[in-house]
Structure formats: C-alpha cells, structure tokens
Design a protein around this motif. Structure first.
Motif, short mmCIF file in Angstrom:
data_model
loop_
_atom_site.label_atom_id
_atom_site.label_comp_id
_atom_site.label_asym_id
_atom_site.label_seq_id
_atom_site.Cartn_x
_atom_site.Cartn_y
_atom_site.Cartn_z
N TYR A 408 0.87 -1.18 0.00
CA TYR A 408 0.00 0.00 0.00
C TYR A 408 0.90 1.22 0.00
O TYR A 408 2.03 1.16 0.52
CB TYR A 408 -0.92 -0.01 1.23
CG TYR A 408 -1.88 -1.19 1.21
CD1 TYR A 408 -3.02 -1.17 0.43
CD2 TYR A 408 -1.61 -2.33 1.95
CE1 TYR A 408 -3.88 -2.25 0.38
CE2 TYR A 408 -2.47 -3.43 1.92
CZ TYR A 408 -3.61 -3.38 1.13
OH TYR A 408 -4.46 -4.45 1.09
N ALA A 409 0.41 2.32 -0.55
CA ALA A 409 1.27 3.50 -0.73
C ALA A 409 1.92 3.93 0.58
O ALA A 409 3.10 4.27 0.62
CB ALA A 409 0.45 4.64 -1.32
N GLU A 410 1.16 3.89 1.68
CA GLU A 410 1.67 4.37 2.97
C GLU A 410 2.85 3.54 3.44
O GLU A 410 3.68 3.98 4.22
CB GLU A 410 0.58 4.29 4.05
CG GLU A 410 -0.67 5.11 3.76
CD GLU A 410 -1.71 4.35 2.94
OE1 GLU A 410 -1.38 3.28 2.37
OE2 GLU A 410 -2.84 4.85 2.87
N PRO A 420 11.62 -5.08 14.58
CA PRO A 420 11.72 -3.62 14.58
C PRO A 420 11.21 -2.99 13.29
O PRO A 420 11.46 -3.50 12.20
CB PRO A 420 13.24 -3.38 14.72
CG PRO A 420 13.79 -4.66 15.26
CD PRO A 420 12.89 -5.75 14.81
N MET A 421 10.49 -1.91 13.44
CA MET A 421 9.90 -1.23 12.28
C MET A 421 10.69 0.04 12.01
O MET A 421 10.99 0.79 12.93
CB MET A 421 8.43 -0.91 12.59
CG MET A 421 7.67 -0.15 11.53
SD MET A 421 7.66 -0.89 9.88
CE MET A 421 6.93 -2.49 10.24
N ASP A 422 11.01 0.24 10.79
CA ASP A 422 11.70 1.46 10.35
C ASP A 422 10.92 2.69 10.84
O ASP A 422 9.72 2.80 10.59
CB ASP A 422 11.76 1.42 8.83
CG ASP A 422 12.57 2.55 8.24
OD1 ASP A 422 13.61 2.25 7.64
OD2 ASP A 422 12.18 3.72 8.41
N ARG A 426 7.02 4.16 10.03
CA ARG A 426 6.05 4.38 11.10
C ARG A 426 5.54 5.82 11.07
O ARG A 426 4.33 6.06 11.14
CB ARG A 426 6.69 4.06 12.45
CG ARG A 426 5.69 4.08 13.57
CD ARG A 426 6.34 3.99 14.95
NE ARG A 426 5.54 4.73 15.90
CZ ARG A 426 4.48 4.23 16.52
NH1 ARG A 426 4.14 2.98 16.34
NH2 ARG A 426 3.77 4.99 17.34
N SER A 427 6.45 6.77 10.97
CA SER A 427 6.03 8.18 10.94
C SER A 427 5.10 8.46 9.77
O SER A 427 4.12 9.18 9.90
CB SER A 427 7.23 9.11 10.78
OG SER A 427 8.08 8.96 11.84
N THR A 626 3.08 14.31 14.65
CA THR A 626 3.03 13.00 14.01
C THR A 626 2.67 11.89 14.99
O THR A 626 2.52 10.76 14.60
CB THR A 626 4.37 12.64 13.37
OG1 THR A 626 5.39 12.78 14.34
CG2 THR A 626 4.66 13.51 12.17
N LEU A 627 2.56 12.21 16.28
CA LEU A 627 2.20 11.16 17.23
C LEU A 627 0.71 11.14 17.48
O LEU A 627 0.03 12.15 17.39
CB LEU A 627 2.92 11.40 18.57
CG LEU A 627 4.40 11.06 18.58
CD1 LEU A 627 4.98 11.42 19.92
CD2 LEU A 627 4.61 9.59 18.29
#
Ligand SMILES: *[C@@H]1O[C@H](CO)[C@@H](O)[C@H](O)[C@H]1NC(C)=O
Ligand SMILES: *[C@@H]1O[C@H](CO)[C@@H](O)[C@H](O)[C@H]1NC(C)=O
Ligand SMILES: *[C@@H]1O[C@H](CO)[C@@H](O)[C@H](O)[C@H]1NC(C)=O
Ligand SMILES: *[C@@H]1O[C@H](CO)[C@@H](O)[C@H](O)[C@H]1NC(C)=O
Ligand SMILES: *[C@@H]1O[C@H](CO)[C@@H](O)[C@H](O)[C@H]1NC(C)=O
Ligand SMILES: *[C@@H]1O[C@H](CO)[C@@H](O)[C@H](O)[C@H]1NC(C)=O
Ligand SMILES: CC(=O)N[C@H]1CO[C@H](CO)[C@@H](O)[C@@H]1O
Ligand SMILES: [Cu+2]
Length: 654
Positions: A408-410, A420-422, A426-427, A626-627
């Motif tokens: 998906y684009a996001e 671990p997620m980049d 995530r942002s 962004t949070l």
C-alpha cells in the motif's frame, strides 16, 4: 481452445434481454474466437497455488484507493474489463467470479478438493468472530487479485501489436486491485460510496474491439444462471443478480444505491472515529482482530471485524447480499471493502510490529474449523494452497504482504514480517492516519484551533458535517471555548455486547438522541442519529444457528454530542452536563434484516455501557504532530459512581 464459439454468442443474445424488470447489459465482446481463447485458458486450474505477483522494475506495486485508480484511464479500463471477463467465465469453473465468491459462504461446496471437517459441511470457509478473521481474508483477497491480474495480462494481448498495446501492457504490469476507503473523507461534493460502484448499471468501455456499452461489473454480479438451490431461501433464491437495499422482497427487486449511499454518508463519521480509535488505542492483535467477547472486563470493545461488520450491513442495506455472511462475497463491492480491511491490518501491523496471532480457542465453525479448536499461527488458512504439494498458507506465512507481491502506498514496500519497524515508515503511517482519519476526533479539533485560532467562522480542520445546520457563529464559538477550556476534552463512547444469534439473522442497533422517527426507513439518515452497531451474520437456515457467540463493538458518541452542543442543547461535554442529558435523551432501538423494529429488551444478551474519559494532550503530542494522542487504554465502567448505566433508556420499538 476446446471451447467452441457458439456458447459465447448464445450467452450474448441471452444477456441482451431484459429480465424481470431489470435491464441487462452484455459482457464485452472481444470477438468470439479471442473470447473463446480466454475461456479455454481459464479452464479449471484448481488447486490454484497462490503465490507472488512479484516486483516490477525492482519495486512493489501498491493497491490504490478506487478513486485514485480511476484517474489512470488505462488501468481503469483493464480493471473493468478484467472484472467483466471474470464475471463472464462459466460459474462451474472454480476460478470464475462465482467460484471465488463461493469460497466465502454459499454454496457450501468444497473448493480445490479441500473437504469439510465433520459437522461443518453447512458453512463456508470464511472465518468470522475468529482471531483468524483478518488473516484468512488476506490470502482470499490476494487470490482474487492474482486471478484478476492474470486475466488482465491476457486481455492486453487482444489489442493489435503496437504502441497502444505496449501502453496497456505497461499499465497491466503494475496493476493491483483497488480498495474502497469508507473511512476517509470523499472528495468535496461526492458521496462516500463511489459512483463507479453505485451510479450506473452499465459502463461504456473502450477495449480492444472499440467502445462498447457493457454491464457495470461493479454495480452487480449477474448469476449465470442463478442456482436457486444454492441460495436456500426466498427472496435470495429468486434474485438473478446481487442487490443492495433491494426495493422489494420478491424477484422484482432492484438495488436502491441511493438509499445505501445516503445511509453511509450519515454514518461515516462513526466509521472514521472507530477506525481512528482502533489505530490509537488497540495494540493487542487478539483484541483488535475480531468481534468475539475475549474477556469480561469492560475495556476494548471494538475490533476491525466489528467495524467491518457495519460496512457489510450498510453496503447491503436491509436484505441485500452484502449484509449476509454466506451471500456477501458475490457483491462486487465485497473485494473493495476487504482490500480496505486488509490495508487497515497492514497499517496496524506497522504500528504494532510485535503483535500477531497467538493461540485462541475457536468459538465459531468454518468449513475446516471446529468450535473449541485452538487457532494459532500455523492453523491452515484453507483452501489457499501455498505450494503444489497441497500445503496451505497460514497466519505466519501471510504476515508480510510481500509474499503476494503487493503493498500500500503508505507502507511503500516495507516489510511487515515482524520485529523492529523502520521509524520513517512508522512516521509516514502515523501521519497518514492523522491526515485521513482524525477529523472527527476532538484531538485534531483542538489542534487546529490552536494552530489557527478561533477567528470568525473558521473552525479549521473541524468538518462542516458536525455543524451542518448548527446555527450562528457566535453560538459555535461559545461552544468551541467550552470544550477546549483547560486544554482538556472529553471523549464519549457506548460499548455494546450482544448475542449474535439473537434475531435469527443480521440486525442493527440504532442510537438516537431524542426520539427516533416513527418510520424505520428514516432511521439511517435521521439528524438525531448518533451511531449504530451492526451484527453481520446469517439466518439459522444457513447453518450458523448452533454457534453460541457473543459479539462486541462500540458506538462513538463524541461527534454526535458535539453536534448536539453546536445545536445549543448542551453547554459542554463535561459529565455533569452530559450524563443527565444522555439519561434523559439517549435511546437505542433495533431493526432486523427485514427492516422490522424490535424492542431492544427482547434482544438476547444486549448490554450497553456508556463510558467517557478525560483526555489531556501530552507534551509530546502537542510538540510532535506526528504522534497519536496518548489515551488511557480503558474506559471507566458505566456503573461506576461517575458514570451512568442502565438508566439509559431503550426506546420501545414500533
Ligand atoms: C521498467 O522500466 C523501464 C525503463 O524505465 C521501462 O521502459 C519499462 O516500461 C518498465 N517496465 C514496466 C513493467 O513498467
Ligand atoms: C458451464 O459449464 C457447464 C459444465 O461444463 C455446462 O454444462 C454449462 O452449459 C456451461 N454454461 C454456460 C452458460 O456455458
Ligand atoms: C430509494 O431510496 C431513497 C432514499 O432512501 C428513497 O427516497 C427512494 O424512494 C427509494 N427508491 C425506491 C425505488 O424504492
Ligand atoms: C492480548 O489479549 C488477550 C485476550 O485478552 C490476552 O490473553 C493476551 O495476554 C494479550 N496479550 C498481551 C501481549 O497483552
Ligand atoms: C443467544 O440467543 C439465542 C436465541 O435467543 C439463545 O438460544 C442462546 O442460548 C443465546 N446464546 C447465548 C450465548 O446467550
Ligand atoms: C423476513 O422476511 C421474510 C419474508 O420476506 C420472512 O420469511 C422472514 O421470516 C423474515 N425474517 C425475520 C427475522 O423477521
Ligand atoms: C451508578 C448508577 O448510576 N447506578 C444506577 C444503575 O441503574 C439503576 C437502575 O436504573 C439505578 O438504580 C442505579 O442507581
Ligand atoms: Cu467481510
């Protein structure tokens, strides 16, 4: 090329007729020999091994929102032609529209030779009210995408060799199925349900043999032919095409997409708030994934499944195919809806990379799952084969959509395999969620007020929906001040539990502030409707009666209360104001799948709890947009001293 030309021509003649009041349009005519060619190649290939569509020029193509896809005329043409051919392929082929849709529910037949476990013959393969709900539908949607992709590759070959064909070939290579985002604001002036799906029963398409007017494959699926015995009871065993909000309960019914669309536009703020709440407050896969009551605490009532259930019943309207589990997959909107559910799962995975399927005892049957069976990461997701030896995909295997060759684009191809997620990914996902889904949250309301100030009639990100017909700007300003003073705001929610089989079929619980309109047909669009919860199931005749399931969901009340406040009925969202107001004014009432009103007191196991929480924005949140707002994970119980309980009245029906 075993198939002769003749059957193709005969079908065309048949389809051109008008059948029982509904005008019929044909499928695209590619010229008889080429069409025969497609059909011959598409002959029974099951067991179909579901694999990856692969990278294109080193990157993973993204599924797009349907309105985005429509902006690419070449891919749109291929999409429509692909659906058209898929719907045209003989129903007895397991890879036809009928064959793929039939995996989900009716007809209860084995697919690809995958047989039922004893006692589960009278149900489909799909998993509902199950921790496997989102993960089973991932390969299901991927199967649909794979088949459609393959057809589109063949369709391209029907253009004469040359520049034009090359253009379509390029478009076909990056084709992935679209999703319908029913929670994001539609473009200004458009309804939430795209007109490509609901607007017209035909479409003019410029294919390899020129422009032709064909049946719009997103509008309905025409059974070819209807097999009454597969559809068990009237009126579904008389409907020769899928319908939404059918105008009558007999064979003459047509879809009333106007009705469906109006109801979705009215409830859409609730869809958006629920989705935002799921992203910001639900971090445990088991709870997020499905609508069964997992524990008896009063936290975590909602789930992606429960929200998805509501979209089903709304897209179906009373009696429509989408509202019934065993019929739903035949409606063309099904895979658009489920691609969005899959995207929601993927976005959620980015936020919660360490949470996934853990062992849970099943409370529901499917064709290959028994009640009481422990479901875990390696439970086979049948009938989706992962290799030629008859192995199946499982939840562990489908965790990363990369295995099927889409993104998906996001997410843009980032791996979702866990761990671990980049932080950049995530942002990006967090800011997408805030951009698309936060406009009905007081959090974004406050933020936009802080950024822009309360000047004149400009209420920033606050969507006009809340204040439509709300009176003068001065009253609005007073109200705005009242909910942002001390930089604290209140969130209100109704938590609901109910017995899924209480009414022998799907039903919807409506929440009103004040009295509901006397005509139930007007409930879905009533101005004082604050929310609904829908139960997506099927009548007992379809074999789901023996499952003793309790289901849970939520109705966000904040936006509805803000509306009431803007109308001058309440002065703030504080409990000392809202509780007495809700005690006096909140009513809930129930409609079954026939649109008949029921007294909620007669609905088995119906339990409604109101909750609120006071939300102070954290320093972090204020600084870094962004949070997500950081919420406390649970709502206080309604029966606690500060809140209300059964004093909320169930309005008596009829
Ligand atoms: C891959 O990139 C090349 C060079 O930019 C381009 O010509 C080709 O069309 C691309 N292939 C696809 C399938 O998009
Ligand atoms: C579909 O295939 C079945 C079995 O091969 C055949 O009997 C039937 O006539 C076909 N239907 C159409 C509409 O071609
Ligand atoms: C379709 O629904 C709309 C809106 O609810 C209603 O006004 C209209 O009468 C319905 N049309 C038919 C043919 O039932
Ligand atoms: C997730 O929720 C389930 C069901 O309530 C519970 O059993 C499990 O321990 C929770 N997992 C975590 C990591 O909290
Ligand atoms: C659900 O309701 C049905 C019909 O009223 C009843 O037979 C069944 O026992 C109920 N199940 C549960 C779990 O409450
Ligand atoms: C809904 O209506 C159909 C006939 O139109 C009837 O057979 C069925 O019993 C009704 N279902 C309920 C739950 O009232
Ligand atoms: C805490 C609370 O409001 N409890 C009420 C729950 O409902 C019963 C019946 O209406 C009341 O008697 C309680 O006071
Ligand atoms: Cu579904």
């Amino acid at each position: 090329m075993a198939l002769s030309v003749l059957p193709f021509l005969v079908i065309h003649l048949l389809l051109a007729c008008s059948v029982k009041g509904q005008e019929r349009y044909p499928s695209y005519n590619f010229g008889s020999d080429v069409a025969g060619n497609i059909l011959a190649q598409e002959k029974v290939m099951a067991p179909f091994v579901l694999g990856s569509l692969g990278l294109v020029n080193g990157s993973l193509p993204a599924r797009q929102e349907i309105r985005e896809l429509q902006k690419n005329p070449d891919q749109w043409t291929l999409y429509i032609l692909g659906l058209d051919v898929l719907q045209f392929i003989n129903q007895s082929n397991p890879l036809s529209w009928y064959g793929i849709s039939g995996i989900h529910g009716l007809p209860y037949e084995s697919w690809g030779g995958v047989e039922a476990v004893p006692g589960s013959e009278n149900i489909g393969y799909c998993t509902h009210t199950s921790t496997l709900f989102p993960v089973w539908h991932r390969p299901y949607v991927a199967l649909f995408e794979n088949i459609l992709y393959n057809l589109i590759q063949r369709i391209v070959q029907f253009w004469p060799e040359g520049e034009v064909r090359q253009r379509y070939q390029t478009a076909a290579n990056t084709f992935r199925i679209p999703y319908w985002d029913w929670a994001a604001h539609p473009p200004a002036g458009e309804p939430v349900l795209p007109s490509s799906i609901s607007g017209s029963s035909f479409v003019d398409i410029d294919g390899p043999s020129g422009v032709q007017r064909i049946a719009n494959p997103l509008f309905t699926y025409q059974f070819k032919p209807l097999e009454p015995s597969a559809f068990v009871v009237a009126p579904w065993d008389e409907w020769e095409f899928t319908v939404r909000a059918p105008t009558t309960a007999n064979a003459l019914a047509r879809s009333n997409n106007t009705d469906v669309s109006a109801a979705i536009d009215r409830i859409f703020p609730s869809f958006q708030q629920r989705l935002y709440n799921l992203f910001s407050n639900y971090h445990n896969y088991t709870i997020f994934s499905h609508d069964a009551v997992t524990d008896d605490s009063d936290s975590s009532f909602d789930s992606v499944e429960s929200l998805h259930d509501s979209v089903h019943t709304y897209a179906g309207g009373f009696r429509g195919h989408m509202a019934f589990v065993p019929y739903s997959a035949f409606d063309p909107v099904f895979f658009l809806h489920h691609a969005n559910v899959d995207r929601i799962l993927a976005l959620w995975q980015v936020l919660n990379p360490d949470s996934w399927v853990t062992p849970v005892r099943s409370t529901a049957r499917s064709y290959t799952i028994s009640v009481g069976q422990v479901l875990d990461e390696s439970t086979p997701l049948t009938p989706f084969f992962s290799n030629k030896d008859g192995m199946f995909w499982d939840s562990s295997g489908v965790r990363d959509p990369l295995v099927f060759g889409y993104t998906y684009a996001e997410i843009d191809g980032a791996s979702l395999k866990g761990g671990p997620m980049d932080s950049a990914v995530r942002s990006r996902v967090v800011s997408t969620i805030n951009r698309l889904y936060s406009s009905f949250s007081p959090a974004s309301f406050r933020r936009s007020l802080e950024e822009r100030g309360i000047a004149g009639g400009d209420f920033g990100g606050l969507h006009s929906h809340w204040f439509h017909g709300a009176g003068d700007a001065a009253a609005l300003r007073r109200f705005v001040k009242s909910i942002v003073t001390r930089k604290v705001y209140m969130e209100w929610i109704a938590n609901i539990r109910v017995n899924k089989t209480a009414l022998d079929g799907p039903f919807t619980i409506f929440f009103f502030v004040g009295s509901q309109p006397s005509n139930p047909n007007l409930w879905s669009t009533a101005p004082n409707l604050v929310g609904t919860m829908s139960i997506f199931t099927s009548p007992g005749q379809f074999g789901m009666a023996d499952m003793q399931q309790r289901s849970t969901g939520t109705v966000p009340l904040t936006a509805g209360l803000v509306e009431r406040a803007a109308a001058g009925e309440i002065a703030s969202l504080e409990p000392d104001v809202v509780l007495p107001y809700l005690r006096e004014n909140l009513r809930f009432t129930v409609l079954n799948a026939n649109g008949t009103a029921f007294d909620p007191k007669g609905v088995d196991g119906l339990h409604v709890v109101l909750g609120y929480r006071r939300k102070a924005p954290s320093q972090k949140e204020a600084k870094k947009k962004t949070l997500f707002p950081v919420y406390k994970a649970t709502f206080p119980r309604c029966a606690s001293s500060s809140t209300t309980n059964s004093s909320v009245r169930g309005a008596s029906a009829s």
